[in-house]
Write an enzyme that holds these catalytic residues in place. Sequence first.
Site, PDB file in Angstrom:
ATOM      1  N   ALA A  70       4.097  -3.901   9.377  1.00 65.13           N
ATOM      2  CA  ALA A  70       3.867  -4.330   7.967  1.00 65.13           C
ATOM      3  C   ALA A  70       4.544  -4.203   6.886  1.00 65.13           C
ATOM      4  CB  ALA A  70       2.260  -3.480   7.641  1.00 65.13           C
TER       5      ALA A  70
ATOM      6  N   HIS B 290       0.858  -1.275  -0.153  1.00 66.75           N
ATOM      7  CA  HIS B 290      -0.014  -0.159   0.192  1.00 66.75           C
ATOM      8  C   HIS B 290       0.956   1.271   0.244  1.00 66.75           C
ATOM      9  CE1 HIS B 290      -3.161  -2.656   0.937  1.00 66.75           C
ATOM     10  NE2 HIS B 290      -2.869  -3.235   1.738  1.00 66.75           N
TER      11      HIS B 290
ATOM     12  N   GLY C  46       6.249  -6.334   3.533  1.00 68.12           N
ATOM     13  CA  GLY C  46       5.825  -5.767   2.195  1.00 68.12           C
ATOM     14  C   GLY C  46       4.284  -5.558   1.784  1.00 68.12           C
ATOM     15  N   LYS C  47       3.584  -5.577   2.862  1.00 70.14           N
ATOM     16  CA  LYS C  47       2.304  -5.162   2.922  1.00 70.14           C
ATOM     17  C   LYS C  47       1.908  -3.699   2.767  1.00 70.14           C
ATOM     18  CE  LYS C  47       1.095  -8.667   6.366  1.00 70.14           C
ATOM     19  NZ  LYS C  47       0.887  -8.633   8.099  1.00 70.14           N
ATOM     20  N   LEU C  48       3.098  -3.100   3.174  1.00 65.98           N
ATOM     21  CA  LEU C  48       3.129  -1.615   3.104  1.00 65.98           C
ATOM     22  C   LEU C  48       4.372  -0.994   2.407  1.00 65.98           C
ATOM     23  CD1 LEU C  48       0.693  -0.181   4.478  1.00 65.98           C
ATOM     24  CD2 LEU C  48       2.443   0.552   6.133  1.00 65.98           C
TER      25      LEU C  48
END
Lengths: 361, 361, 361, 361
Positions: free
Chosen positions: D288, D264, D292-294
């Site tokens: 996060a 994101h 790699g979520k963010l």
Amino acid sequence: MTKKSRFLQTPIEPFVVDAGLRADELLARMERISFQGRNLATAHRIWQKMLQDDVTIFMGMAGALSAGGLRLIVAHLILHRYVDCLVSTGANLYHDLHETRGQRHYVGSPHADDAALAEDRIDRVYDTYASEEEFIANDSWIAEFAATLEKRPYTSREFLHRLGGHLWTTTGRDGILTAAYRASVPIFCPAIADSSIGMGLSQARQQASGAGYIDIIGDIVESANLIIRRPRTASVVLGGGTPKNFINQASVQAEFYSSEVGGHRYALQIVTDVPHFGGASGSSLEEAQSWGKLATDSDKVSVQADATIALPVLASALVTTCAGLLPSRRKPTFSLASRVMTIDDQTVPSDRFEEVNEPAV
Amino acid sequence: MTKKSRFLQTPIEPFVVDAGLRADELLARMERISFQGRNLATAHRIWQKMLQDDVTIFMGMAGALSAGGLRLIVAHLILHRYVDCLVSTGANLYHDLHETRGQRHYVGSPHADDAALAEDRIDRVYDTYASEEEFIANDSWIAEFAATLEKRPYTSREFLHRLGGHLWTTTGRDGILTAAYRASVPIFCPAIADSSIGMGLSQARQQASGAGYIDIIGDIVESANLIIRRPRTASVVLGGGTPKNFINQASVQAEFYSSEVGGHRYALQIVTDVPHFGGASGSSLEEAQSWGKLATDSDKVSVQADATIALPVLASALVTTCAGLLPSRRKPTFSLASRVMTIDDQTVPSDRFEEVNEPAV
Amino acid sequence: MTKKSRFLQTPIEPFVVDAGLRADELLARMERISFQGRNLATAHRIWQKMLQDDVTIFMGMAGALSAGGLRLIVAHLILHRYVDCLVSTGANLYHDLHETRGQRHYVGSPHADDAALAEDRIDRVYDTYASEEEFIANDSWIAEFAATLEKRPYTSREFLHRLGGHLWTTTGRDGILTAAYRASVPIFCPAIADSSIGMGLSQARQQASGAGYIDIIGDIVESANLIIRRPRTASVVLGGGTPKNFINQASVQAEFYSSEVGGHRYALQIVTDVPHFGGASGSSLEEAQSWGKLATDSDKVSVQADATIALPVLASALVTTCAGLLPSRRKPTFSLASRVMTIDDQTVPSDRFEEVNEPAV
Amino acid sequence: MTKKSRFLQTPIEPFVVDAGLRADELLARMERISFQGRNLATAHRIWQKMLQDDVTIFMGMAGALSAGGLRLIVAHLILHRYVDCLVSTGANLYHDLHETRGQRHYVGSPHADDAALAEDRIDRVYDTYASEEEFIANDSWIAEFAATLEKRPYTSREFLHRLGGHLWTTTGRDGILTAAYRASVPIFCPAIADSSIGMGLSQARQQASGAGYIDIIGDIVESANLIIRRPRTASVVLGGGTPKNFINQASVQAEFYSSEVGGHRYALQIVTDVPHFGGASGSSLEEAQSWGKLATDSDKVSVQADATIALPVLASALVTTCAGLLPSRRKPTFSLASRVMTIDDQTVPSDRFEEVNEPAV
């Protein structure tokens, strides 16, 4: 198979449950799990190190730990010198005195009908009750004792030592105040005015003009001088509050006057408050390093847990693993019976800081 | 001396510290202190009662307990039947599978540089690390297994039993999934889509059209039928989340179809969430009584603590005090290898509720 | 259609969002939602009632609210007499003085490198920084001022009034201390020894023998006498800590000496601590009723929120809806310039309680 | 005067209170205070940026926000496209449906007598009540609707769009489900089995064999394909839980199949959970990033606050400052009426991932 990242060094070792595990074994098996379990195990490890090093160990105590059933643990830690100096809220000392005087707190419910309790004059502390009548009798007892003292200001340290002595003489019972008296461990109570001990002192003034003067600014000077005299320190904090900051402040204040002071070498805190609202109770030990309250290379850990769970486990482990270290501990020796206390036979004034700064060579 | 108030019945007994105390002795001495320490001791007491009564014990598990080092405690509790049915988040089962497959989580720091971790493809869970590469390999392993299954919907219960069996055959290692497989204990995972197990299943679909269908509505039916078949239940919740509600919901759903169901008879929860923001994770057990999730006369306790501290202590005490109760426990017997499971040889359908309500006499 | 339960009386009204809503409109629309939003709206409503009733309003202030940017809100509330008496931690008054003296706190990061900050002598309060050098200069400034005072004990109330006056004369700037000085609102600081103001006072003693004596037991007497003189009170607490208890203790202490005192009539607290660990900061207002700190029929609400969110909203609403109520408020009038303060032209001694109990007719 | 440290750049600007301040003005004045107040102001700033960038905005929603009076805010944000895709717990959609069907939740008390509530069949959510009878009627209504659908698996996304359509047709009332239907905004509910909507679906199966199949693994595929199709994303999370992780997981899953996905670009979360117990709900946005979520350079902020306080303020500010940005927003366009949804006229399969990875040039 790829090369391992430098971040992947020490595997988590899942806790293996067995019948008959002792507190110290519990903590040994929690050293390589995660989150607050690991932190509690680390706290045990750090306290062990403190006891093997040449440091003055301050303990801070806030929250309703005495009413809540932990006072004899703290008394044990004082009497056997797992700690060298206590900084406490007034309430913890008052609830300790309450039980040392032979009275009790009682198992209650957090869902109580407080109007009914008020009707019966029962005071509630979450799930614990006490008799208001007995509290009022304590206040009078404190007032009477304070009214007998010579009319002059007392640091909370001196007053509490005398109070502990009076309690011990009167009751011969174990408790925090009596243990500190017997072990010559100083107790500071910077917020004594915010407690029933303070209320008792205020009533002393009603009985005897000029009674009940507490010199809490003297406590600041005395606590800093303690550290100037013996600059290597450690901090064990239960529950944040004024004790946590007072212990840190003593170190910061001492640093003005002695270049040998450099923040606590060890720090552990068991708190339930969190850092992100900015309050001192929940503040992180990392933050304390920015202020110089803590040495930047100190050994430290914060345990997010209720002390009524964490302390029984931690103290039980400690007395199992560390009792043998106590005889050879290089602990400070205090005399507390006079207006001016001593540490290792050096005076610790309450009216002026010892200035020992020297030019760096 | 005044008459004692009816509120002052049971005095607080301060914890007395001694060398060598075992976990069960710790909890015995915490029974009459206050706050969360008392609650943890009460949790031990209530679990003992569960084991002596004729109840099906559900355990819910949320939070990163497997990654955090508690998976072998849960496996022990399952294998030895301190609990009868597990409801878990997907992550806890996934991190269990990760270690059962021979991989590790690692001790890390909450203050890590997350950009550096991302660079190295290390995933952080607070103070714990894992290799993303190994996680991707797990996903593929799950996908490959799922792709071999007959192409039809599976309840999470059936799928996880099969997955546990495959893990056990492949590795022969202890863990939650393998213990549940070996002990024929059902596992429900209502939010399996919100986990890496779900991601593995979604990749199975990539490999084999028609693979990776999970019938989570079937899980609702099955879990309610379990309770309809055996209406006396207990609930042990670690950490709130979907498992907590799913266990309660099964009871509420079962009550529609059987007048013998009346909410859990025992409930204990170890949570860190609080009630006052309205979320289900932190909701009180009293609130659960308004819904009929819990019997109004149930034995219950809520412990506000991190499970990484509370569970090692509690489980160690339990295996010390209660191992002897297990042989005579009136526990349910499951068969789980088929689409339709059985409990005590009765079928537990996943496609329709068993309606056993009778007119009140 | 079944008969409605007596429990289903007032429907929740979902918050309807609109452009341009003012703070008071926000709170009006939050009155019938749930959880802490409703509580914040109720706090607004209760404060309105306080202002329309004949009560002395105490405000307690703990946590790093001054450093955190709320000091001018508190100053506004004092200057315009939304409150009548402040009880504060020393840190909040010190950080207020820091800015009133023309210095600043700075926007920082909770993820800072604390060793680097220590190197630069920057002190961190979660996400906020300040210069240690400037802090040391403040301490000296306080010490110098304190050293000029006549050598005798001062209640914190008297000392802080004088300090506020000196600040106002020197700077002419708005702030908490200067507002309280200008509005003749007393400030008590029972834990002044646990703050940098205390450190400044301890340094005064270094400069001038006999300087820096604070009579905090006198503060207990004075605060109780305030309530004995004017027994109807209200309590607004931001953040728990010593101020919360001191305000309650004053009421309990006053009750010993006057049968007209019956606990606060109104109470609102904005806290982040929780009740279930037993500490006073998070204790519920219901619990306070068991002690008689709060009248059993008081109007009360607890808001679980960070004051840096709750207070800007609440205060903005208050000055919008209640400014018109201020001219007709029946507020107490203080004189604070002497050793003995007055309230409504009656003396408020700090050396003995006013005993006004009469036999019940 | 010494040189300023590089750390002391931006002074704290104390909040200045004024009558008539609007929500957006409140937040503007909170930008340079500290702690969670500053974070809430930053959340407003970040959401503004999202709306001006070319990103798909996911919103996650957990906790009892619909029952608690926030459903019409969420409905407004959906209808006016401040967000593009909702991920919700089942309970929030169910309580929304409850009110859209013309029924109410009720103002209650957290101190209620739960046995009395159970007697009256009133279900309590902290301080909020609802009628169990009405809940049972909802379940039946859902079951009946679900039983009318073609007998095949539905992603939660498809089912909820159809449910929203049915609700809109039936009632014509505003709410989350109806707003999402009207605005063609997809809703995912990965833990639908853990909710009363799931219970309704399970009852549909009782009525009609083959009814009530939800393909939640399809939801995983679909949500990842959404991101593969349109790789720039933002995340707004209210309350943690399964929605928070599902939104992040979609991004991680999408990254396997498209090198254009990189976490994101913006993230804001309003949570009450804390990071230090290791659970996903309270996990930090920094953590996060390790997954790699963010994106590591994302704009992000975490607000520690109850959504019932934070969201009314934030949303009121947003509709004041950002309504003008909406017409020119580059927002995705969905069609949701079929088994296969589309985004910007591209299909979004639920049975296989779109593989668009290209070799890096």
